[in-house]
Write a protein that holds these residues in place. Structure first.
Motif, PDB file in Angstrom:
ATOM      1  N   GLN A  82       0.847  -1.190   0.000  1.00 30.19           N
ATOM      2  CA  GLN A  82       0.000   0.000   0.000  1.00 30.19           C
ATOM      3  C   GLN A  82       0.878   1.234   0.000  1.00 30.19           C
ATOM      4  OE1 GLN A  82      -2.547   1.140   3.468  1.00 30.19           O
ATOM      5  NE2 GLN A  82      -4.206   0.944   1.986  1.00 30.19           N
ATOM      6  N   VAL A 116      -5.139   7.247  -0.794  1.00 23.32           N
ATOM      7  CA  VAL A 116      -4.592   5.964  -1.236  1.00 23.32           C
ATOM      8  C   VAL A 116      -4.214   6.061  -2.703  1.00 23.32           C
ATOM      9  CG1 VAL A 116      -5.044   3.508  -1.554  1.00 23.32           C
ATOM     10  CG2 VAL A 116      -5.939   4.686   0.460  1.00 23.32           C
ATOM     11  N   HIS A 119      -3.114   0.134  -3.601  1.00 20.78           N
ATOM     12  CA  HIS A 119      -3.477  -0.813  -2.555  1.00 20.78           C
ATOM     13  C   HIS A 119      -3.690  -2.177  -3.182  1.00 20.78           C
ATOM     14  CE1 HIS A 119      -6.388  -2.130   0.909  1.00 20.78           C
ATOM     15  NE2 HIS A 119      -5.226  -2.767   0.913  1.00 20.78           N
ATOM     16  N   SER A 125      -4.405  -2.517   5.207  1.00 16.08           N
ATOM     17  CA  SER A 125      -5.527  -1.635   4.902  1.00 16.08           C
ATOM     18  C   SER A 125      -5.199  -0.258   5.464  1.00 16.08           C
ATOM     19  CB  SER A 125      -6.829  -2.176   5.493  1.00 16.08           C
ATOM     20  OG  SER A 125      -6.760  -2.210   6.906  1.00 16.08           O
ATOM     21  N   SER A 126      -6.131   0.675   5.360  1.00 17.91           N
ATOM     22  CA  SER A 126      -5.894   2.018   5.885  1.00 17.91           C
ATOM     23  C   SER A 126      -7.197   2.597   6.388  1.00 17.91           C
ATOM     24  CB  SER A 126      -5.280   2.919   4.812  1.00 17.91           C
ATOM     25  OG  SER A 126      -6.167   3.054   3.710  1.00 17.91           O
TER      26      SER A 126
END
Length: 227
Positions: A82, A116, A119, A125-126
């Motif tokens: 990511q 983002v 990804h 994840s974020s």
């Protein structure tokens, strides 16, 4: 007198003929022995190249297997990555941390409003301005900030926050800024071990007036899973 000379020559000629016949016989015997030795060696000479070819084939097969495994690992690594980049926001957000909450830097920190950019995979994840670890392991973490603040020392830190809400500093970068043409990049990166549900963030500590380039190719933050 002449008779004796002729007799001597005849005797020498006959002796020399017998000697030549003997030498020829010896040479023929040696040649036959060499032929026998060569015949005995022929199967080995055939097996040796075959054995070499077999060894090379096995080595080639192992090389292909290793290359295939490395390719699979690279594809898996590419799936679990990511990258966040700075948005086009015109200003940065400030967040005040209370003493005792972070276990690390206390005071004002500048938080960059990330978006983002890339990804891949389910291991990362974020949420908001933080990267969330979904699968523990070893990771490459990197971050860069292009500062535009004149005449001071600028920098940022990358830190993780575990389930106990304690903050751990992972990476730090410092950069001295010039008085004129004030644009300097601060880049840092390294390999770290992270646990599931760890949260990562990049912040600028104690620089409330930090001026940062918000271009995506100048200021970014990312992570790649290694295993």
């Amino acid at each position: 007198m002449l008779y004796h000379a002729l007799l001597l020559v005849s005797t020498l000629t006959v002796s020399f003929s017998f000697f030549l016949v003997y030498k020829v016989a010896v040479l023929e015997d040696d040649i036959n022995k060499l032929r026998g030795d060569i015949s005995n060696l022929k199967p080995h000479s055939k097996e040796s190249p075959d054995g070499m070819i077999t060894g090379m084939s096995r080595t080639w097969e192992r090389s292909k297997q290793v290359a295939s495994l490395n390719s699979q690992q690279q594809r898996q690594t590419a799936k679990d990555s990511q990258t966040l980049c700075s948005s086009t926001a015109s200003s940065l957000r400030m967040k005040r941390e209370q003493a005792g909450c972070s276990g690390g830097t206390v005071g004002n920190v500048t938080v960059i409003p990330w978006i983002v950019a890339l990804h891949q995979g389910e291991a990362i994840s974020s949420t908001g301005d933080r990267i969330i670890i979904q699968q523990g392991g070893f990771f490459i973490v990197f971050g860069q900030v292009l500062f535009q603040s004149p005449g001071t020392i600028m920098g940022h830190i990358v830190r993780s926050r575990g389930t106990d809400q304690r903050s751990t500093e992972l990476l730090r970068c410092l950069q001295e800024m010039p008085q004129t043409n004030c644009a300097n990049t601060c880049h840092t990166g390294g390999m770290v071990k992270l646990e599931r549900e760890d949260e990562l963030e990049l912040v600028i500590p104690d620089r409330p007036q930090a001026q940062v380039s918000m271009d995506a190719d100048s200021t970014f933050f990312g992570i790649i899973r290694l295993n």
